[in-house]
Design an enzyme around this catalytic site. Sequence first.
Site, PDB file in Angstrom:
ATOM      1  N   HIS A  19     -22.008 -49.789 -32.691  1.00  0.00           N
ATOM      2  CA  HIS A  19     -22.022 -49.953 -31.232  1.00  0.00           C
ATOM      3  C   HIS A  19     -23.211 -50.784 -30.764  1.00  0.00           C
ATOM      4  CE1 HIS A  19     -19.299 -46.162 -31.166  1.00  0.00           C
ATOM      5  NE2 HIS A  19     -18.596 -47.280 -31.278  1.00  0.00           N
ATOM      6  N   HIS A  42      -8.540 -50.678 -33.158  1.00  0.00           N
ATOM      7  CA  HIS A  42      -8.532 -49.243 -33.496  1.00  0.00           C
ATOM      8  C   HIS A  42      -9.514 -48.573 -32.533  1.00  0.00           C
ATOM      9  CE1 HIS A  42      -7.036 -51.199 -37.097  1.00  0.00           C
ATOM     10  NE2 HIS A  42      -6.533 -50.043 -37.498  1.00  0.00           N
ATOM     11  N   SER A  99     -16.126 -47.248 -28.736  1.00  0.00           N
ATOM     12  CA  SER A  99     -16.197 -48.701 -28.539  1.00  0.00           C
ATOM     13  C   SER A  99     -15.434 -49.183 -27.293  1.00  0.00           C
ATOM     14  CB  SER A  99     -15.705 -49.431 -29.786  1.00  0.00           C
ATOM     15  OG  SER A  99     -14.414 -48.996 -30.171  1.00  0.00           O
ATOM     16  N   GLU A 117      -4.511 -48.014 -29.877  1.00  0.00           N
ATOM     17  CA  GLU A 117      -4.775 -46.710 -30.486  1.00  0.00           C
ATOM     18  C   GLU A 117      -3.445 -46.046 -30.797  1.00  0.00           C
ATOM     19  OE1 GLU A 117      -7.282 -44.908 -31.846  1.00  0.00           O
ATOM     20  OE2 GLU A 117      -5.661 -43.501 -32.228  1.00  0.00           O
ATOM     21  N   ASP A 142       0.347 -50.126 -33.359  1.00  0.00           N
ATOM     22  CA  ASP A 142      -0.439 -50.531 -34.521  1.00  0.00           C
ATOM     23  C   ASP A 142      -1.306 -51.743 -34.138  1.00  0.00           C
ATOM     24  OD1 ASP A 142      -1.363 -51.726 -36.861  1.00  0.00           O
ATOM     25  OD2 ASP A 142       0.434 -51.223 -37.998  1.00  0.00           O
ATOM     26  N   GLY A 143      -2.609 -51.570 -34.237  1.00  0.00           N
ATOM     27  CA  GLY A 143      -3.522 -52.640 -33.818  1.00  0.00           C
ATOM     28  C   GLY A 143      -3.448 -53.865 -34.711  1.00  0.00           C
ATOM     29  N   ASP A 163     -11.811 -51.670 -36.540  1.00  0.00           N
ATOM     30  CA  ASP A 163     -12.537 -50.459 -36.940  1.00  0.00           C
ATOM     31  C   ASP A 163     -11.556 -49.386 -37.428  1.00  0.00           C
ATOM     32  OD1 ASP A 163     -14.433 -48.470 -37.182  1.00  0.00           O
ATOM     33  OD2 ASP A 163     -14.590 -48.088 -35.035  1.00  0.00           O
TER      34      ASP A 163
HETATM   35  N1  SAM Z   1     -13.452 -47.942 -32.603  1.00  0.00           N
HETATM   36  C1  SAM Z   1     -13.702 -46.554 -32.231  1.00  0.00           C
HETATM   37  C2  SAM Z   1     -15.130 -46.403 -31.790  1.00  0.00           C
HETATM   38  O1  SAM Z   1     -15.997 -47.098 -32.322  1.00  0.00           O
HETATM   39  O2  SAM Z   1     -15.379 -45.596 -30.904  1.00  0.00           O
HETATM   40  C3  SAM Z   1     -13.397 -45.617 -33.368  1.00  0.00           C
HETATM   41  C4  SAM Z   1     -12.080 -45.820 -34.017  1.00  0.00           C
HETATM   42  S1  SAM Z   1     -11.721 -44.728 -35.322  1.00  0.00           S
HETATM   43  C5  SAM Z   1     -12.791 -45.219 -36.593  1.00  0.00           C
HETATM   44  C6  SAM Z   1     -10.173 -45.335 -35.858  1.00  0.00           C
HETATM   45  C7  SAM Z   1      -9.035 -45.067 -34.896  1.00  0.00           C
HETATM   46  O3  SAM Z   1      -7.919 -45.847 -35.297  1.00  0.00           O
HETATM   47  C8  SAM Z   1      -8.535 -43.636 -34.893  1.00  0.00           C
HETATM   48  O4  SAM Z   1      -8.583 -43.148 -33.578  1.00  0.00           O
HETATM   49  C9  SAM Z   1      -7.087 -43.709 -35.394  1.00  0.00           C
HETATM   50  O5  SAM Z   1      -6.215 -42.809 -34.729  1.00  0.00           O
HETATM   51  C10 SAM Z   1      -6.729 -45.128 -35.046  1.00  0.00           C
HETATM   52  N2  SAM Z   1      -5.711 -45.767 -35.887  1.00  0.00           N
HETATM   53  C11 SAM Z   1      -5.416 -45.565 -37.194  1.00  0.00           C
HETATM   54  N3  SAM Z   1      -4.533 -46.477 -37.621  1.00  0.00           N
HETATM   55  C12 SAM Z   1      -4.270 -47.294 -36.572  1.00  0.00           C
HETATM   56  C13 SAM Z   1      -3.472 -48.457 -36.391  1.00  0.00           C
HETATM   57  N4  SAM Z   1      -2.759 -48.963 -37.414  1.00  0.00           N
HETATM   58  N5  SAM Z   1      -3.458 -49.052 -35.194  1.00  0.00           N
HETATM   59  C14 SAM Z   1      -4.179 -48.553 -34.156  1.00  0.00           C
HETATM   60  N6  SAM Z   1      -4.963 -47.456 -34.258  1.00  0.00           N
HETATM   61  C15 SAM Z   1      -5.011 -46.842 -35.450  1.00  0.00           C
END
Ligand code: SAM
Length: 279
Positions: A19, A42, A99, A117, A142-143, A163
């Site tokens: 961050h 993500h 984030s 998300e 899906d991101g 992420d």
């Molecule tokens: N970026 C966030 C932060 O820094 O505050 C933290 C994200 S966390 C490490 C990863 C997130 O990705 C989780 O909430 C999970 O549910 C989500 N996730 C997992 N696979 C994903 C995908 N294919 N597309 C989007 N989100 C996904």
Amino acid sequence: MLSYRHGFHAGNFADVLKHCVQVEIISYLQKKEAPFDYIDTHAGAGRYALTSDMAQKNREYMTGIGRLFKTCDLPGLQNYLRLIEALNPQQSLQHYPGSPLIATSMLRPQDKAWLFELHPSDAEKLRHCVPRGRQCQVREEDGFAGLASLLPSRARRALILIDPPYEQKADYQRVVDALRLIHRKMATATVALWYPVVERRRIEALEKQLVASGIRNIELYELGVRADACGGGMTSSGMIVINPPWTLRAQVQALLPPLAAELGVNGGGHYRCEVLVAE
Ligand code: SAM
């Protein structure tokens, strides 16, 4: 299968570096009046109560923000710490921003955000903590797949934060594919890829793929709190930044040694600040 919940990890030492780098990149992009696009592939839940059962289970925030809040005056952390303080006006540390909340709290009227998300309950929480409307879109998709449809982004200047949880080993390959895609469709974007060091060989393989990818101007910043180990969980984590602001490496280089000293466990802090591929 979505078992990962960032609520267990919010504010840990990995989030601090991630961050802090995110805030410095956005601040740099905002030196120009021209708009920029923020894409978070993500995004997580956006805002985390550190008093929740999830956060209290392992108290991971005490490996990171819990050791810095109200006690740390490192100049390189000030922009980041100001945001954490703004979320905790009561003076004690109760909330931590993810984030997407960090990014949207910094957006100017001309900037836009796309937040992906996949976890339904985290996506729902996210919708409630970021501004709604045309400036900011939450997508429960899906991101990795959604990214392709946004590139090149409209503003032609962008920060893309990638992420993933890396719980599925396929994520190590999917991030490389995503970086290649961005390079093909929007080579000028700034990309910040987070990685955990759980098994060092996976990160070495990731670095090798990036060095061989043909993508240029790649830097790597890493903060470790314990020596590498196999099987003992995450010991270090880092950010790989493509097209970083030219000022960023010096900022991170100044920050990492004192941060490693502050957050290292029993003096075991360490760091890397390297150019993986030159401009
Ligand atoms: N970026 C966030 C932060 O820094 O505050 C933290 C994200 S966390 C490490 C990863 C997130 O990705 C989780 O909430 C999970 O549910 C989500 N996730 C997992 N696979 C994903 C995908 N294919 N597309 C989007 N989100 C996904």
